[in-house]
Write a protein that holds these residues in place. Sequence first.
Motif, PDB file in Angstrom:
ATOM      1  N   GLU A 128       0.826  -1.195   0.000  1.00 16.49           N
ATOM      2  CA  GLU A 128       0.000   0.000   0.000  1.00 16.49           C
ATOM      3  C   GLU A 128       0.864   1.250   0.000  1.00 16.49           C
ATOM      4  OE1 GLU A 128      -3.017   0.287  -0.461  1.00 16.49           O
ATOM      5  OE2 GLU A 128      -3.598  -1.781  -0.295  1.00 16.49           O
ATOM      6  N   ASP A 129       0.310   2.301  -0.487  1.00 22.85           N
ATOM      7  CA  ASP A 129       1.098   3.497  -0.634  1.00 22.85           C
ATOM      8  C   ASP A 129       0.472   4.667   0.105  1.00 22.85           C
ATOM      9  OD1 ASP A 129       3.046   4.505  -3.274  1.00 22.85           O
ATOM     10  OD2 ASP A 129       2.360   5.785  -1.658  1.00 22.85           O
ATOM     11  N   ASN A 130       1.077   5.018   1.208  1.00 20.46           N
ATOM     12  CA  ASN A 130       0.492   6.083   2.008  1.00 20.46           C
ATOM     13  C   ASN A 130       0.538   7.433   1.333  1.00 20.46           C
ATOM     14  OD1 ASN A 130       0.090   4.171   3.864  1.00 20.46           O
ATOM     15  ND2 ASN A 130       1.719   4.814   5.252  1.00 20.46           N
ATOM     16  N   SER A 143      -0.900  -1.153  -8.519  1.00 24.57           N
ATOM     17  CA  SER A 143      -2.045  -0.231  -8.532  1.00 24.57           C
ATOM     18  C   SER A 143      -1.631   1.159  -9.018  1.00 24.57           C
ATOM     19  CB  SER A 143      -2.638  -0.122  -7.133  1.00 24.57           C
ATOM     20  OG  SER A 143      -1.781   0.645  -6.313  1.00 24.57           O
ATOM     21  N   MET A 144      -2.637   1.946  -9.370  1.00 20.31           N
ATOM     22  CA  MET A 144      -2.390   3.317  -9.803  1.00 20.31           C
ATOM     23  C   MET A 144      -1.731   4.125  -8.682  1.00 20.31           C
ATOM     24  SD  MET A 144      -2.599   5.405 -12.258  1.00 20.31           S
ATOM     25  CE  MET A 144      -3.691   4.734 -13.476  1.00 20.31           C
ATOM     26  N   ALA A 145      -2.055   3.786  -7.438  1.00 19.30           N
ATOM     27  CA  ALA A 145      -1.454   4.506  -6.304  1.00 19.30           C
ATOM     28  C   ALA A 145       0.061   4.337  -6.321  1.00 19.30           C
ATOM     29  CB  ALA A 145      -2.023   3.975  -4.994  1.00 19.30           C
ATOM     30  N   LEU A 191     -14.005   4.647  -4.940  1.00 22.83           N
ATOM     31  CA  LEU A 191     -13.033   4.738  -6.039  1.00 22.83           C
ATOM     32  C   LEU A 191     -11.827   5.530  -5.541  1.00 22.83           C
ATOM     33  CD1 LEU A 191     -15.522   5.460  -8.943  1.00 22.83           C
ATOM     34  CD2 LEU A 191     -14.219   3.349  -8.603  1.00 22.83           C
ATOM     35  N   LYS A 192     -10.657   4.967  -5.741  1.00 23.78           N
ATOM     36  CA  LYS A 192      -9.405   5.621  -5.324  1.00 23.78           C
ATOM     37  C   LYS A 192      -8.270   4.927  -6.076  1.00 23.78           C
ATOM     38  CE  LYS A 192      -9.195   2.546  -1.297  1.00 23.78           C
ATOM     39  NZ  LYS A 192      -9.077   2.398   0.132  1.00 23.78           N
ATOM     40  N   CYS A 193      -7.111   5.581  -6.100  1.00 20.03           N
ATOM     41  CA  CYS A 193      -5.988   5.032  -6.884  1.00 20.03           C
ATOM     42  C   CYS A 193      -5.608   3.617  -6.445  1.00 20.03           C
ATOM     43  CB  CYS A 193      -4.788   5.959  -6.791  1.00 20.03           C
ATOM     44  SG  CYS A 193      -5.015   7.461  -7.743  1.00 20.03           S
ATOM     45  N   GLN A 194      -5.753   3.299  -5.169  1.00 17.53           N
ATOM     46  CA  GLN A 194      -5.402   1.949  -4.680  1.00 17.53           C
ATOM     47  C   GLN A 194      -6.319   0.885  -5.278  1.00 17.53           C
ATOM     48  OE1 GLN A 194      -5.654   4.611  -2.793  1.00 17.53           O
ATOM     49  NE2 GLN A 194      -3.988   4.669  -1.314  1.00 17.53           N
ATOM     50  N   ASN A 195      -7.513   1.270  -5.676  1.00 16.54           N
ATOM     51  CA  ASN A 195      -8.467   0.303  -6.219  1.00 16.54           C
ATOM     52  C   ASN A 195      -8.477   0.253  -7.741  1.00 16.54           C
ATOM     53  OD1 ASN A 195      -9.186  -0.520  -3.703  1.00 16.54           O
ATOM     54  ND2 ASN A 195     -11.015   0.768  -3.559  1.00 16.54           N
ATOM     55  N   LEU A 196      -7.475   0.866  -8.351  1.00 15.55           N
ATOM     56  CA  LEU A 196      -7.355   0.805  -9.813  1.00 15.55           C
ATOM     57  C   LEU A 196      -6.090   0.011 -10.111  1.00 15.55           C
ATOM     58  CD1 LEU A 196      -8.099   4.560 -10.607  1.00 15.55           C
ATOM     59  CD2 LEU A 196      -9.727   2.678 -10.353  1.00 15.55           C
ATOM     60  N   LEU A 197      -6.262  -1.154 -10.690  1.00 14.65           N
ATOM     61  CA  LEU A 197      -5.105  -2.020 -10.936  1.00 14.65           C
ATOM     62  C   LEU A 197      -4.725  -1.999 -12.411  1.00 14.65           C
ATOM     63  CD1 LEU A 197      -6.119  -5.072  -8.694  1.00 14.65           C
ATOM     64  CD2 LEU A 197      -4.764  -3.078  -8.069  1.00 14.65           C
ATOM     65  N   VAL A 245     -10.946  -1.885 -12.278  1.00 15.46           N
ATOM     66  CA  VAL A 245     -11.367  -1.513 -10.928  1.00 15.46           C
ATOM     67  C   VAL A 245     -11.442  -2.780 -10.072  1.00 15.46           C
ATOM     68  CG1 VAL A 245     -13.241  -0.468  -9.574  1.00 15.46           C
ATOM     69  CG2 VAL A 245     -12.712   0.416 -11.862  1.00 15.46           C
ATOM     70  N   CYS A 246     -10.918  -2.702  -8.847  1.00 17.90           N
ATOM     71  CA  CYS A 246     -11.051  -3.833  -7.916  1.00 17.90           C
ATOM     72  C   CYS A 246     -11.707  -3.331  -6.635  1.00 17.90           C
ATOM     73  CB  CYS A 246      -9.693  -4.466  -7.617  1.00 17.90           C
ATOM     74  SG  CYS A 246      -8.649  -3.520  -6.496  1.00 17.90           S
ATOM     75  N   ASP A 247     -11.905  -4.186  -5.692  1.00 20.69           N
ATOM     76  CA  ASP A 247     -12.478  -3.885  -4.382  1.00 20.69           C
ATOM     77  C   ASP A 247     -13.930  -3.384  -4.481  1.00 20.69           C
ATOM     78  OD1 ASP A 247     -13.013  -3.416  -1.777  1.00 20.69           O
ATOM     79  OD2 ASP A 247     -11.392  -1.990  -1.434  1.00 20.69           O
ATOM     80  N   PHE A 248     -14.837  -4.350  -4.457  1.00 20.28           N
ATOM     81  CA  PHE A 248     -16.258  -4.010  -4.585  1.00 20.28           C
ATOM     82  C   PHE A 248     -17.002  -4.154  -3.259  1.00 20.28           C
ATOM     83  CE2 PHE A 248     -14.743  -4.429  -8.799  1.00 20.28           C
ATOM     84  CZ  PHE A 248     -15.466  -3.489  -9.515  1.00 20.28           C
TER      85      PHE A 248
END
Length: 458
Positions: free
Chosen positions: A2-4, A136-138, A177-183, A193-196
Motif C-alpha cells: 500500500e502506498d500512504n 495499482s495506480m497509487a 473509487l481511489k488510486c489503490q483500487n485501480l489495478l 477496478v477492484c475492491d467491490f
Amino acid sequence: MEDNEASGLMVQNSYSFSSISPTPSQKIRSSRDSDLCDTLDIPIVSRKRLEPFNTRIGRGTFGYVTLAQYRESPESEPTKVAIKFANKETTKDSLKREAKVLLQLQENGHCIKIYGMCKYPDKGIGVVMEYMDCKSMAELVNDKKVDYKIGNAISWLYQLSDAIDYFHSRGQVHRDLKCQNLLLSDEYKNLKVCDFGTFKKLDNSMTTNIGTPITMAPEIFEGNKKYDAKCDIYSFGIIMWQIIARRSPYPSRLEAISLLFNVADRKIRPPEIKCSSILSRFYKRCWHPDPNIRPTSSEVKAYFEILRKYYPNTTKPLVHTSTVTSSIVQEPIKIERDNGKIMPKSQNAAMFVENELYARISKLKVKEAKNQGPVKSLNPDVVRPTTSEDMGICLNYENSGSASEATSSPIDSINSPTNSDKNDIPPIEQILEYFRAKELDIQVDFLANKKIIQISAS
Ligand SMILES: Nc1ncnc2c1ncn2[C@@H]1O[C@H](COP(=O)(O)OP(=O)(O)OP(=O)(O)O)[C@@H](O)[C@H]1O
C-alpha cells in the motif's frame, strides 16, 4: 504494497482513518441489498487447480491478497491469479458478497475478472481473481521511474470512466473509487477496478458514511445528507488530479477528520497544477461541491472518448526506466477539419480544441530567425466561439514587439475574425503559414488530405 503518500494521508491519529481506508468499524459494508447480488451462485475453484505462493501482493482493511498459479483444467497451462482472503472470520460474508457483486459485472472489460471462490483449512475462503501484474495506480503515480505521458493518463481515465458509466447505467454505485483500487496490467495499458466491498444498488436514501477520506465526496461525509451516484464522479475528479499531478493532493500532516471537515465546510480541494485548462476545468467540475453541477458518468465517458482521439500513443506500453521524470509531457494534438473549417463534432470537442490551441500557441516564442532582427513575441488571443454554428477557431494576434516587420505582417490582414471568411482560407491556416515562413519553432503537419492539422510547438 500500500502506498500512504499516494492517498495523501498518513496514519497519525486516534481517530484512525488510515491512509489506506477507514478502519472496519468506520467502513460499513454490510448493507443487505439482496436485489444486488443474491441470486448468483459463485463458482468453486478446486484447490487441486491452485498452487498458492507465499508472496502477499497486497493488503486492505478487510483482507490480504496472495499470488497463486491456476490451471483451468489439468492439461491447461498455468496462469497467475490473485487470491483475496478475509482477515477475520467476521469479514467472510463481505468477501462472499464482493465475489457475487463482481460476478455480475464481468461483462465490463474494466472490472477485475473473477474465477470463483476457493477454501483452505488454514486460510479460510478466498476470491480467485485475475492477477494484475503492474500493481495499482497509487503505486504508479509515485513511481517516478515509470515515465508516462498525458496520452496514457487520458487512456486510463477513459477506461475508468467506462467502468463508472457501466455501474451507473445499471443503477449501481461504487463509493470507494481511489488510486489503490485501480489495478494495471499488460505493460500498464489496461486499467481495471477492484475492491467491490462498498458497491451498492442506488436507492433514494443513501446516507451511510463510506469511502476513503481523500476521495470521499463531501455530501457523504456530511452526516445525514442523502447522496447519489455523483459521489463516484467526485472521486473521479480527485483521481484525475492525482494521475496528472503525480503527488499527494493534501498535506500529509492533515489528519483525516480535519481533511474531511475542510473539504466539506471550507471546500478545500487539491491545488492548482500546470496542465491544460481542458483538463483542469473538467476535474474541477467533477469535484464541485454541488453534485448537480458535476457531469454524469456518460458525460465523463463521452469527454474522454473525445480526448482519446486527440492524444496519440495512448496504448503504447510503458517501461520501467532508470530516468526520473516528474511531469507529464505535452504531446502534439490533432484537429479534425472539414472544408477548411475546424469542425469539432460536439460542443465539448469545440471547447477542447479552442483551449488546446490557446494553450499551445500561447507558448510560442518568436525565435530570432537568420537576418530578421531581434527576437519578438506575439500575444495570441483566442476569440472564443459563442454559438454552436461558429465552431471555427478564430485567432486574433496582437504584436507586442516594436519592430515594424511584425506590424506589417500578413497577420494584419486577418487580425479581425469578422473580416475573415472561415469557409475560404481559415485564419488558423494563414497564421500558421506565417509562423512557418518565419522559420519559427513550430511544426505543422497537414494530414489526410488537409482534414487533420497536427501542431506541435516547443
Ligand atoms: N487482482 C489483483 N491483482 C494484483 N493485485 C491485487 C489484486 N487485487 C488486489 N490487489 C492488491 O491488494 C490490495 C488490496 O486489495 P483490496 O483493495 O481488494 O482489499 P480491501 O481489503 O478491500 O482494501 P480496502 O482497505 O481498500 O477496502 C490492492 O490495493 C492491490 O494492491
